[in-house]
Write a protein that holds these residues in place. Structure first.
Motif, mmCIF file in Angstrom:
data_model
loop_
_atom_site.group_PDB
_atom_site.id
_atom_site.type_symbol
_atom_site.label_atom_id
_atom_site.label_comp_id
_atom_site.label_asym_id
_atom_site.label_seq_id
_atom_site.Cartn_x
_atom_site.Cartn_y
_atom_site.Cartn_z
ATOM 1 N N ASP A 194 0.817 -1.215 0.000
ATOM 2 C CA ASP A 194 0.000 0.000 0.000
ATOM 3 C C ASP A 194 0.846 1.258 0.000
ATOM 4 O OD1 ASP A 194 -2.348 -1.595 2.245
ATOM 5 O OD2 ASP A 194 -2.328 -1.531 0.053
ATOM 6 N N GLU A 195 2.158 1.127 0.211
ATOM 7 C CA GLU A 195 3.016 2.297 0.328
ATOM 8 C C GLU A 195 3.592 2.733 -1.008
ATOM 9 O OE1 GLU A 195 4.669 1.069 4.773
ATOM 10 O OE2 GLU A 195 6.054 1.349 3.102
ATOM 11 N N MET A 196 3.579 1.864 -2.007
ATOM 12 C CA MET A 196 4.212 2.204 -3.279
ATOM 13 C C MET A 196 3.502 1.479 -4.405
ATOM 14 S SD MET A 196 7.703 -0.039 -2.889
ATOM 15 C CE MET A 196 7.962 0.589 -1.224
ATOM 16 N N ARG A 197 3.726 1.969 -5.590
ATOM 17 C CA ARG A 197 3.234 1.317 -6.794
ATOM 18 C C ARG A 197 4.413 0.661 -7.517
ATOM 19 N NH1 ARG A 197 -1.794 2.597 -9.030
ATOM 20 N NH2 ARG A 197 -2.957 4.228 -7.922
ATOM 21 N N ILE A 198 4.224 -0.593 -7.926
ATOM 22 C CA ILE A 198 5.217 -1.297 -8.733
ATOM 23 C C ILE A 198 4.536 -1.629 -10.059
ATOM 24 C CG2 ILE A 198 6.764 -3.263 -8.876
ATOM 25 C CD1 ILE A 198 6.642 -3.496 -5.862
ATOM 26 N N ILE A 199 5.097 -1.113 -11.143
ATOM 27 C CA ILE A 199 4.477 -1.303 -12.450
ATOM 28 C C ILE A 199 5.530 -1.757 -13.448
ATOM 29 C CG2 ILE A 199 2.668 0.405 -12.048
ATOM 30 C CD1 ILE A 199 4.255 2.373 -13.729
ATOM 31 N N VAL A 200 5.040 -2.442 -14.496
ATOM 32 C CA VAL A 200 5.868 -2.836 -15.630
ATOM 33 C C VAL A 200 5.192 -2.300 -16.872
ATOM 34 C CG1 VAL A 200 6.781 -4.758 -16.967
ATOM 35 C CG2 VAL A 200 6.744 -4.896 -14.489
ATOM 36 N N ILE A 206 2.587 1.531 -21.832
ATOM 37 C CA ILE A 206 1.318 1.008 -21.332
ATOM 38 C C ILE A 206 1.621 0.058 -20.186
ATOM 39 C CG2 ILE A 206 -0.744 -0.317 -21.900
ATOM 40 C CD1 ILE A 206 -0.382 0.550 -24.802
ATOM 41 N N VAL A 207 0.855 0.182 -19.105
ATOM 42 C CA VAL A 207 1.087 -0.635 -17.917
ATOM 43 C C VAL A 207 0.585 -2.043 -18.187
ATOM 44 C CG1 VAL A 207 0.615 -0.923 -15.472
ATOM 45 C CG2 VAL A 207 0.904 1.369 -16.418
ATOM 46 N N PHE A 208 1.515 -3.026 -18.122
ATOM 47 C CA PHE A 208 1.173 -4.430 -18.332
ATOM 48 C C PHE A 208 1.049 -5.178 -17.013
ATOM 49 C CE2 PHE A 208 0.633 -8.141 -20.801
ATOM 50 C CZ PHE A 208 1.332 -9.164 -20.202
ATOM 51 N N LEU A 209 1.875 -4.841 -16.037
ATOM 52 C CA LEU A 209 1.817 -5.439 -14.704
ATOM 53 C C LEU A 209 1.752 -4.317 -13.685
ATOM 54 C CD1 LEU A 209 4.595 -8.193 -14.933
ATOM 55 C CD2 LEU A 209 2.148 -8.537 -15.045
ATOM 56 N N SER A 210 0.986 -4.534 -12.615
ATOM 57 C CA SER A 210 0.866 -3.513 -11.575
ATOM 58 C C SER A 210 0.350 -4.166 -10.308
ATOM 59 C CB SER A 210 -0.082 -2.398 -12.015
ATOM 60 O OG SER A 210 -0.316 -1.484 -10.962
ATOM 61 N N ASN A 211 0.904 -3.732 -9.162
ATOM 62 C CA ASN A 211 0.399 -4.259 -7.902
ATOM 63 C C ASN A 211 -0.902 -3.605 -7.487
ATOM 64 O OD1 ASN A 211 1.558 -1.755 -7.358
ATOM 65 N ND2 ASN A 211 2.237 -2.356 -5.308
ATOM 66 N N ARG A 212 -1.359 -2.630 -8.268
ATOM 67 C CA ARG A 212 -2.675 -2.026 -8.049
ATOM 68 C C ARG A 212 -3.429 -2.048 -9.370
ATOM 69 N NH1 ARG A 212 -1.471 3.238 -4.173
ATOM 70 N NH2 ARG A 212 0.006 2.211 -2.792
ATOM 71 N N ASP A 214 -5.885 -0.443 -10.633
ATOM 72 C CA ASP A 214 -6.493 0.745 -11.235
ATOM 73 C C ASP A 214 -5.661 1.299 -12.384
ATOM 74 O OD1 ASP A 214 -5.323 3.272 -8.887
ATOM 75 O OD2 ASP A 214 -4.499 1.316 -9.417
ATOM 76 N N TRP A 215 -4.360 0.946 -12.475
ATOM 77 C CA TRP A 215 -3.533 1.434 -13.577
ATOM 78 C C TRP A 215 -3.291 0.372 -14.646
ATOM 79 C CZ3 TRP A 215 1.091 4.961 -11.779
ATOM 80 C CH2 TRP A 215 0.569 6.162 -11.262
ATOM 81 N N LEU A 216 -3.852 -0.789 -14.501
ATOM 82 C CA LEU A 216 -3.592 -1.876 -15.428
ATOM 83 C C LEU A 216 -4.202 -1.561 -16.799
ATOM 84 C CD1 LEU A 216 -2.100 -4.550 -15.177
ATOM 85 C CD2 LEU A 216 -4.301 -5.660 -14.806
ATOM 86 N N PHE A 217 -3.417 -1.812 -17.855
ATOM 87 C CA PHE A 217 -3.809 -1.552 -19.244
ATOM 88 C C PHE A 217 -4.146 -0.071 -19.469
ATOM 89 C CE2 PHE A 217 -3.354 -5.820 -19.542
ATOM 90 C CZ PHE A 217 -4.381 -6.608 -19.080
ATOM 91 N N ARG A 218 -3.430 0.794 -18.789
ATOM 92 C CA ARG A 218 -3.586 2.229 -18.993
ATOM 93 C C ARG A 218 -2.260 2.799 -19.455
ATOM 94 N NH1 ARG A 218 -6.668 4.948 -13.992
ATOM 95 N NH2 ARG A 218 -6.688 6.667 -15.481
ATOM 96 N N ARG A 241 -9.667 -2.599 -23.414
ATOM 97 C CA ARG A 241 -9.690 -1.159 -23.701
ATOM 98 C C ARG A 241 -8.503 -0.490 -23.001
ATOM 99 N NH1 ARG A 241 -11.645 3.370 -21.212
ATOM 100 N NH2 ARG A 241 -12.285 5.077 -22.601
ATOM 101 N N ILE A 242 -7.715 0.243 -23.772
ATOM 102 C CA ILE A 242 -6.535 0.915 -23.236
ATOM 103 C C ILE A 242 -6.951 2.273 -22.688
ATOM 104 C CG2 ILE A 242 -4.206 1.719 -23.703
ATOM 105 C CD1 ILE A 242 -4.610 -1.292 -23.954
ATOM 106 N N GLY A 243 -6.785 2.439 -21.369
ATOM 107 C CA GLY A 243 -7.105 3.719 -20.742
ATOM 108 C C GLY A 243 -5.935 4.685 -20.805
ATOM 109 N N GLN A 244 -6.109 5.812 -20.121
ATOM 110 C CA GLN A 244 -5.098 6.865 -20.158
ATOM 111 C C GLN A 244 -4.838 7.372 -18.750
ATOM 112 O OE1 GLN A 244 -5.789 10.031 -22.995
ATOM 113 N NE2 GLN A 244 -4.640 11.514 -21.770
ATOM 114 N N ILE A 245 -3.548 7.616 -18.451
ATOM 115 C CA ILE A 245 -3.148 8.206 -17.173
ATOM 116 C C ILE A 245 -2.607 9.595 -17.461
ATOM 117 C CG2 ILE A 245 -1.638 7.991 -15.169
ATOM 118 C CD1 ILE A 245 -1.509 5.008 -15.701
ATOM 119 N N ASP A 246 -3.313 10.621 -16.961
ATOM 120 C CA ASP A 246 -2.829 11.990 -17.112
ATOM 121 C C ASP A 246 -1.730 12.225 -16.089
ATOM 122 O OD1 ASP A 246 -6.229 13.040 -17.688
ATOM 123 O OD2 ASP A 246 -4.666 12.552 -19.143
#
Length: 615
Positions: A194-200, A206-212, A214-218, A241-246
């Protein structure tokens, strides 16, 4: 009484505020660098662990497709893709292999991209019949690269995975591709925090892996037509569907990589970013740590430092105003200084004594190190003497068997001479001479083995070695009533080894097996050999009582024996183990499911023509 004018006091207060402001700015900068460096180091450690877990998970399966592509059932299927029996055999083999390896899916694709067999053939989302020729892992493996890697969302299973592809070559022609898909969900679960985000992210950010989730496939930033075209070309995300992170990204004056995004409630979130590329997997691993706690720590540290400084300065001003009242304390301070100097002198004396003791201890440790080196030299010499003793015992053990055979032949020759059968006696004497020559070869070979064990290896006919071992132990087999069944198949078996040492191994194993069946009504030994890939496997099984599980781990140790005292030195299996290891082979033992012990030798195969040339 003279009054103190207020101007020096006001001037001092203004100067103090200026000093506090300057120090506060400096402290803010230093505290920011300190806490953000600490936060970045924590993120870098997490990044290293995450990257290591990804590399470890991928490396487990990287070479498996090529190994599976060489299996007989796969090669048979790729040559006869419409044979239903071969298809079912391949399906079952792939399902069992996937369960054993822990892979998500394993499947075989024909050169046109159609899936012939899959581990999920009996499931609703089976890959069998599907065409995945558009995936890079297929056309890369089928092309000149000879291997394919790809990560994507499955078009059939709608599950993420990482794919490894390897070509299936038969007779120099490329007929298809073997594919292994591994599940990546377990990696995300290990990143729970809960303290950090780990993404690939992929090359399109585009985020393919994420421990949260809400950012997956964005995607970071808008998906331009060019980015969409590159993504849809390989259908990496199937129908998702590919989302977007501003976001906004910057590098501050201290060199820290910061990323700001908007939360669902409209608040701005600031992250400190640690990243590392994974070129082999075409990934970028990022750890995003919430910068707000660090900002709060910086503000708290500066506030506390400023408050302490203000209090210190106020205290100084008050003391400055009351300097006349401190005159009486000077004497006390002087006395305190004198006492402090006295204590310093005493402490110095104590430190000098401690230093002397330390020098003595250093001298003792150096003497101890010298004694340790001397002891190590003595241990090396003792090790040499022990090796000489073990070699003497090994020579005694290896000569006992041919000496016993020679004695038996001599006694038979004496009886034959008494009966006037000189031709048979001459044959026995010839065998005795052969035994004497063999003892010379054993002695010479053991000496060579002790010096340069790898120089004497050459192609050796396994059938000839087994025949020599049978001849050496023939009298013991006849006397004990043991039946030895030998099955070497129809093709000649040639191994890379040394003929004399390999015969020593077989004699040791056969002699132990003869002893193992002593006392049985039916005494039988089975010696079976055959080719397994590029290795020759030889199995010797007896119908004795077997070997206890607790003993199997020590069966190859020197001087370990399960025989009665006086019936063995416990060196035969140890010598055999070392000989097979010098041949770059393996020897193992187990209890056969139908009873008795079974020893297995695996040696590298050699070409028969090479063996003839060596002979």
């Amino acid at each position: 009484m003279q009054r103190t004018r207020p101007f020096p006091l006001v001037f001092g207060a203004i100067a103090a505020l200026c000093v506090v402001g300057a120090l506060g700015w400096f402290a803010w900068q230093r505290a920011t660098v300190y806490y953000f460096t600490e936060l970045h180091d924590r993120g870098q450690n997490t990044l290293n662990l995450a990257e290591a877990s990804l590399r470890g998970q991928l490396s487990r399966f990287e070479r498996l497709p090529q190994l599976l592509a060489d299996q007989r059932v796969i090669r048979s299927l790729i040559l006869a893709p419409r044979d239903p029996d071969l298809v079912m055999a391949a399906n079952i083999y792939l399902r069992d292999t996937a369960e054993m390896l822990g892979a998500s899916d394993i499947y075989v694709m024909y050169r046109d991209g159609v899936t012939l067999a899959a581990s999920n053939f009996d499931q609703a989302h089976s890959f069998v019949g599907g065409n995945f020729a558009f995936r890079p892992y297929f056309y890369d493996a089928l092309g000149q690269k000879g291997a394919g890697r790809f990560y994507a969302l499955g078009t059939t299973s709608n599950k993420r995975g990482y794919y490894f592809g390897a070509p299936i070559d038969v007779a120099g022609q490329r007929h298809g591709v073997m594919v292994i898909k591994i599940d990546v969900d377990g990696i995300e679960q290990a990143w729970a925090s809960d303290e950090m985000r780990i993404i690939v992210t992929d090359p399109e950010n585009i985020v393919f892996l994420s421990n949260r989730p809400d950012w997956l496939f964005r995607s970071f930033g808008p998906m331009t037509p060019a980015r969409l075209a590159r993504t849809e070309q390989t259908r990496r995300y199937a129908n998702a569907r590919i989302g977007q992170i501003d976001y906004a990204r910057e590098t501050d004056a201290n060199g820290f990589d910061l990323l700001r995004t908007a939360a669902d409630d409209g608040a701005t979130l600031e992250y400190l970013v640690a990243r590392a590329p994974m070129p082999d997997a075409d990934w970028t691993v990022q750890v995003l740590l919430n910068a707000r706690p660090a900002r709060v720590q910086v503000a708290s540290a500066v506030a506390l430092g400023g408050l302490a400084l203000v209090l210190l300065m106020l205290t100084g001003l008050i003391l400055w105003q009351r300097r006349r009242q401190l005159a009486e304390r000077l004497a006390v301070q002087q006395a305190a200084r004198d006492e402090l100097e006295l204590r310093v002198g005493e402490r110095t004396s104590q430190l000098a004594a401690a230093n002397a003791a330390l020098r003595d201890e250093v001298g003792e440790r150096r003497a101890t190190e010298d004694r340790l080196r001397q002891t190590q030299s003595e241990l090396v010499q003792a090790g040499k003497l022990a090796a000489l003793g073990q070699m003497s015992a090994a020579l005694s053990h290896e000569f006992n068997q041919p000496l016993a055979a020679a004695r038996n032949y001599a006694e038979n020759a004496q009886l034959l001479l008494d009966r006037g059968r000189s031709a048979d006696a001459h044959d026995n004497i010839t065998r005795i001479l052969g035994m004497i020559d063999r003892m010379g070869r054993i002695s010479r070979h053991l000496r060579n083995f002790a010096r340069k064990p790898h120089q004497q290896m050459r192609p050796v006919d396994l059938g000839s070695v087994i025949a020599d071992a049978q001849e050496l132990l023939g009298w013991q087999l006849d006397r004990s009533g043991v039946v030895l069944n030998v099955d070497l198949g129809s093709d000649p078996l040639v191994v890379t080894a040394g003929a004399v040492r390999l015969q020593q191994v077989l004699v040791n194993l056969l002699a132990n097996a003869i002893d193992a069946v002593d006392g049985n009504e039916t005494k039988q030994l089975d010696l079976v050999a055959g080719r397994v890939g590029d290795m020759i496997e030889l199995r010797l099984r007896d119908n004795g009582p077997g070997i206890a599980e607790s003993v199997q781990a020590r069966i190859f140790d020197p001087f370990f024996s399960t025989k009665e005292v006086g019936k063995g030195l416990g060196l035969g299996l140890s010598i055999s183990y070392n000989i097979i290891r010098d041949f770059d082979g393996r020897i193992s033992v187990r209890n056969h499911p139908e009873g008795g012990a079974e020893f297995t030798l695996r040696l590298h195969a050699a070409q028969p023509r090479s063996a003839e040339a060596a002979e």
